[in-house]
Design a protein around this motif. Structure first.
Motif, PDB file in Angstrom:
ATOM      1  N   GLY A 190       0.805  -1.214   0.000  1.00 30.51           N
ATOM      2  CA  GLY A 190       0.000   0.000   0.000  1.00 30.51           C
ATOM      3  C   GLY A 190       0.833   1.256   0.000  1.00 30.51           C
ATOM      4  N   HIS A 232      -5.286   2.873  -0.984  1.00 26.91           N
ATOM      5  CA  HIS A 232      -4.762   1.717  -0.264  1.00 26.91           C
ATOM      6  C   HIS A 232      -5.643   1.458   0.948  1.00 26.91           C
ATOM      7  CE1 HIS A 232      -3.022   5.127   1.856  1.00 26.91           C
ATOM      8  NE2 HIS A 232      -2.676   4.344   2.856  1.00 26.91           N
ATOM      9  N   SER A 234      -6.003  -1.280   4.768  1.00 29.50           N
ATOM     10  CA  SER A 234      -5.227  -1.773   5.901  1.00 29.50           C
ATOM     11  C   SER A 234      -5.842  -3.054   6.444  1.00 29.50           C
ATOM     12  CB  SER A 234      -5.181  -0.700   6.999  1.00 29.50           C
ATOM     13  OG  SER A 234      -4.417  -1.131   8.094  1.00 29.50           O
ATOM     14  N   LYS A 257      -0.506  -2.371   5.219  1.00 32.82           N
ATOM     15  CA  LYS A 257      -1.106  -1.513   4.201  1.00 32.82           C
ATOM     16  C   LYS A 257      -0.948  -2.170   2.831  1.00 32.82           C
ATOM     17  CE  LYS A 257      -1.885   1.912   7.137  1.00 32.82           C
ATOM     18  NZ  LYS A 257      -1.070   1.551   8.286  1.00 32.82           N
TER      19      LYS A 257
END
Length: 328
Positions: A190, A232, A234, A257
């Motif tokens: 991410g 992105h 998590s 991420k």
């Protein structure tokens, strides 16, 4: 979602570390981190031997598993009633994505893991033996690049792989996945670079006739301006003793991420909107940053006046579909 594979995987990884000296595991992980953070694509396997692979698996498999499983959960929501009858994992290494697929859709199915690191494949096969539904998976050494060919399959996953490849090889891998599968799920770190690789892959999949199932609520252009932001999400990961040892941290968890795209050849039912940032909960209101089906980004403020919707907003998480289905 089936929780059993996650616990089985944790137990199997803990058993592997029992035979590896802590100092050796730490040194191997630190070297691997340095390699994976490099910006130059590698043309040789980074995982050289069993010690490398055990350290990598113990350190990275839980995070990869949780990221892939989170992406697959969103995909499954957009494809209700569908489950893959077969799965190919490109660059699958020790098999984290195969475990995530099994956690998302229970049952046995033909599974093929392709990777060019024989030690990773060997350990992946060994770990999979702990899961009755993955025992029959096939693990094949294959160069991941322009020469890659894949037999027809329902689902192809490509997780944390594209960043290791040169641009031409990335394009070839995505094209090979598109030509073979009914559904393709691609996951990358991410970061701005990881997101850029996902967007490139997304564009190639759309050009090949795929429709976006998740995370986007549409198959049109991403509304994020390159260089200004990136999409992105998590996933929370339970930290192992090796994680705490390497990072010197005391928290029992960390947040992985990741960026991803899930696309299908069949019509999906994408989210009405997607929460693309952690919701901001303030007194009497919740601020939601949303990606909308009209190719726009929008902030929605949900207050107590909205009643049940306000309660739902307080429970909403980064990456969730919005609004929640009626009855949730």
């Amino acid at each position: 979602m089936n929780a059993a594979p996650a616990e089985t995987l944790r137990t199997a990884l803990a058993g592997l570390l029992d035979g590896l000296p802590p100092k050796a595991a730490t040194q191997a992980v630190e070297r691997l981190i340095a390699n994976y953070r490099g910006r130059t694509p590698t043309h040789t396997p980074i995982l050289r031997d069993r010690e490398d692979v055990i350290a990598y698996a113990a350190y990275r498999m839980p995070a990869t598993f949780e990221a892939v499983r989170t992406a697959l959960d969103a995909f499954a929501d957009a494809a209700p009633g569908w489950a893959p009858d077969s799965h190919v994992d490109i660059g699958g290494g020790t098999g984290a994505a195969t475990w995530a697929v099994n956690a998302t859709w229970e049952g046995t199915r033909p599974v093929t893991v392709l990777d060019w690191a024989e030690p990773a494949l060997a350990l992946g096969r060994e770990i999979a033996a702990a899961n009755p539904e993955l025992k029959a998976a096939e693990w094949h050494r294959s160069r991941i690049g322009a020469a890659l060919t894949i037999e027809s399959t329902d689902l192809v996953t490509v997780s944390y792989v594209l960043g290791e490849l040169a641009d031409a090889d990335r394009a070839s891998v995505v094209d090979a996945a598109a030509s073979a599968a009914q559904a393709v799920v691609i996951i990358e770190p991410g970061t701005p670079d990881g997101y850029a690789r996902v967007i490139d892959a997304r564009d190639r999949l759309i050009a090949a006739g795929f429709r976006i199932a998740a995370p986007c609520p549409h198959s049109a252009r991403c509304p994020i301006v390159p260089g200004e932001d990136w999409c992105h999400f998590s996933a929370r990961v339970s930290r192992s003793s090796l994680h705490r040892q390497v990072k010197g941290g005391s928290l029992p968890y960390e947040d992985e991420k990741f960026s991803y795209v899930a696309a299908t050849r069949f019509p999906p039912a994408p989210a009405p909107s997607r929460v693309v940032r952690k919701p901001q909960i303030r007194k009497g209101q919740v601020l939601l940053e949303l990606c909308e089906p009209d190719e726009s980004l929008r902030r929605e403020t949900v207050t107590k006046r909205h009643g049940l919707l306000y309660r739902a907003a307080r429970d909403a998480a980064w990456g969730d579909a919005w609004p929640p289905p009626q009855g949730d």
